[in-house]
Design a protein around this motif. Structure first.
Motif, PDB file in Angstrom:
ATOM      1  N   ALA A   1     -51.040  -5.567  91.037  1.00 22.17           N
ATOM      2  CA  ALA A   1     -49.628  -5.438  90.675  1.00 22.17           C
ATOM      3  C   ALA A   1     -49.096  -6.718  90.057  1.00 22.17           C
ATOM      4  O   ALA A   1     -49.506  -7.817  90.411  1.00 22.17           O
TER       5      ALA A   1
ATOM      6  N   VAL B   1     -42.587  -7.503  86.023  1.00 21.54           N
ATOM      7  CA  VAL B   1     -42.211  -7.585  84.615  1.00 21.54           C
ATOM      8  C   VAL B   1     -41.078  -8.592  84.430  1.00 21.54           C
ATOM      9  O   VAL B   1     -40.068  -8.546  85.139  1.00 21.54           O
TER      10      VAL B   1
ATOM     11  N   ILE C   1     -39.870   0.363  80.668  1.00 23.03           N
ATOM     12  CA  ILE C   1     -40.007  -0.312  81.958  1.00 23.03           C
ATOM     13  C   ILE C   1     -39.004  -1.458  82.009  1.00 23.03           C
ATOM     14  O   ILE C   1     -39.084  -2.386  81.208  1.00 23.03           O
TER      15      ILE C   1
ATOM     16  N   ALA D   1     -39.256  -4.839  87.208  1.00 25.63           N
ATOM     17  CA  ALA D   1     -40.040  -3.751  87.792  1.00 25.63           C
ATOM     18  C   ALA D   1     -41.421  -4.254  88.208  1.00 25.63           C
ATOM     19  O   ALA D   1     -41.922  -5.251  87.701  1.00 25.63           O
ATOM     20  N   HIS D   2     -42.025  -3.542  89.118  1.00 26.17           N
ATOM     21  CA  HIS D   2     -43.416  -3.781  89.487  1.00 26.17           C
ATOM     22  C   HIS D   2     -44.288  -2.822  88.683  1.00 26.17           C
ATOM     23  O   HIS D   2     -44.002  -1.621  88.642  1.00 26.17           O
ATOM     24  N   VAL D   3     -45.332  -3.324  88.055  1.00 25.49           N
ATOM     25  CA  VAL D   3     -46.269  -2.472  87.327  1.00 25.49           C
ATOM     26  C   VAL D   3     -47.642  -2.587  87.968  1.00 25.49           C
ATOM     27  O   VAL D   3     -48.038  -3.655  88.437  1.00 25.49           O
TER      28      VAL D   3
ATOM     29  N   VAL E   1     -51.566  -2.378  87.230  1.00 23.95           N
ATOM     30  CA  VAL E   1     -52.453  -2.551  86.086  1.00 23.95           C
ATOM     31  C   VAL E   1     -53.886  -2.204  86.500  1.00 23.95           C
ATOM     32  O   VAL E   1     -54.415  -2.773  87.455  1.00 23.95           O
TER      33      VAL E   1
ATOM     34  N   MET F   1     -47.213  -7.941  78.080  1.00 24.35           N
ATOM     35  CA  MET F   1     -47.244  -6.495  78.157  1.00 24.35           C
ATOM     36  C   MET F   1     -46.598  -5.892  76.920  1.00 24.35           C
ATOM     37  O   MET F   1     -45.426  -6.133  76.641  1.00 24.35           O
TER      38      MET F   1
ATOM     39  N   VAL G   1     -51.350  -0.308  82.035  1.00 19.85           N
ATOM     40  CA  VAL G   1     -50.336   0.023  83.034  1.00 19.85           C
ATOM     41  C   VAL G   1     -50.441   1.509  83.381  1.00 19.85           C
ATOM     42  O   VAL G   1     -50.405   2.367  82.494  1.00 19.85           O
TER      43      VAL G   1
ATOM     44  N   TRP H   1     -48.801   2.788  86.490  1.00 23.19           N
ATOM     45  CA  TRP H   1     -47.719   3.161  87.414  1.00 23.19           C
ATOM     46  C   TRP H   1     -46.725   2.019  87.440  1.00 23.19           C
ATOM     47  O   TRP H   1     -47.083   0.869  87.231  1.00 23.19           O
ATOM     48  N   TRP H   2     -45.454   2.351  87.623  1.00 23.61           N
ATOM     49  CA  TRP H   2     -44.465   1.287  87.769  1.00 23.61           C
ATOM     50  C   TRP H   2     -43.338   1.757  88.672  1.00 23.61           C
ATOM     51  O   TRP H   2     -43.130   2.956  88.872  1.00 23.61           O
ATOM     52  N   GLN H   3     -42.605   0.790  89.198  1.00 20.88           N
ATOM     53  CA  GLN H   3     -41.498   1.066  90.097  1.00 20.88           C
ATOM     54  C   GLN H   3     -40.281   0.255  89.663  1.00 20.88           C
ATOM     55  O   GLN H   3     -40.384  -0.959  89.500  1.00 20.88           O
TER      56      GLN H   3
END
Length: 227
Positions: A136, A139, A148, A152-154, A156, A179, A217, A219-221
């Motif tokens: 993780a 960003v 994104i 945010a958390h991505v 990788v 990114m 990438v 998934w991200w939150q």
């Protein structure tokens, strides 16, 4: 027992019966069964025949956990993982999500060195299971804020090669982790922003320095969803 595990893993990955593997190795089906039960070990000639048939190193069959280095989907050896400074691997334990206490930063704006980020993020166990070697990053910057947001958390995945349009994390000779969207042509590589603000694309020709693909990438939150 490492060889026994590796022989079982080899059959599992390449969808082989004991009889199939016995034919490749030049032994009987009973010999393969004994290898897997740990009652006997294959001779070097048999190991060489199996390794050559499936494009593997002999060490994958001999060393402890050797076949764990082979991707079960591509059936090829996993490439070494390059993880930027400050990032941590993502682990899953059963059905629970797993917190990450220290994350690196990936820049989607100003190009500066990574920094250490004191934060906490939980990644769903189902996502961890699909991307076992992912890590993780946080960003920083607004070059990808149409997709994104900053902060945010991505997640990788270093084992997933980017395709045109993928969001990739790369490193060049001049910059640290960046990114951008990935577009590969016949002679150029373009890393484009996906931002509400006007941003300059990064274009690399054949004569430019190498671009290291850190990963894609997957998934991200969003920062507002973090606790």
């Amino acid at each position: 027992m490492s060889i026994a595990h590796n022989i079982k893993k080899l059959r599992e990955i390449f969808d082989l019966t004991q009889a199939d593997l016995a034919e490749v190795a030049g032994v009987t089906k009973n010999a393969v069964s004994q290898w897997e039960n740990g009652r006997a070990e294959p001779r070097m000639g048999a190991i060489e025949r199996m390794a050559a048939c499936y494009g593997l190193r002999k060490s994958y069959l001999i060393e402890d956990g050797g076949m764990d280095q082979v991707d079960p989907v591509t059936r090829k050896p996993r490439k070494p993982v390059y993880i930027p400074d400050g990032a941590m691997r993502v682990y899953s334990s059963g059905e629970a999500t797993v917190p990450l206490l220290t994350l690196g930063r990936v820049h989607a704006g100003a190009l500066t060195d990574e920094e250490e980020a004191e934060s906490r993020v939980e990644v769903p166990a189902s996502v961890c299971a699909r991307h076992p070697r992912a890590f993780a990053l946080v960003v920083e910057g607004n070059c990808m804020n149409r997709v994104i947001p900053e902060g945010a958390h991505v997640l990788v995945d270093p084992d997933r090669e980017p395709h045109n349009g993928s969001i990739a994390v790369v490193e060049t000779e001049a910059y640290q982790a960046v990114m951008r969207r990935w577009y590969r042509g016949s002679s150029t590589l373009m890393l484009t922003a996906d931002s509400y603000e006007e941003q300059e694309d990064m274009v690399f020709g054949m004569d430019d320095g190498p671009v290291r693909v850190i990963g894609t990438v997957v998934w991200w939150q969003a920062p507002e969803e973090m606790e």
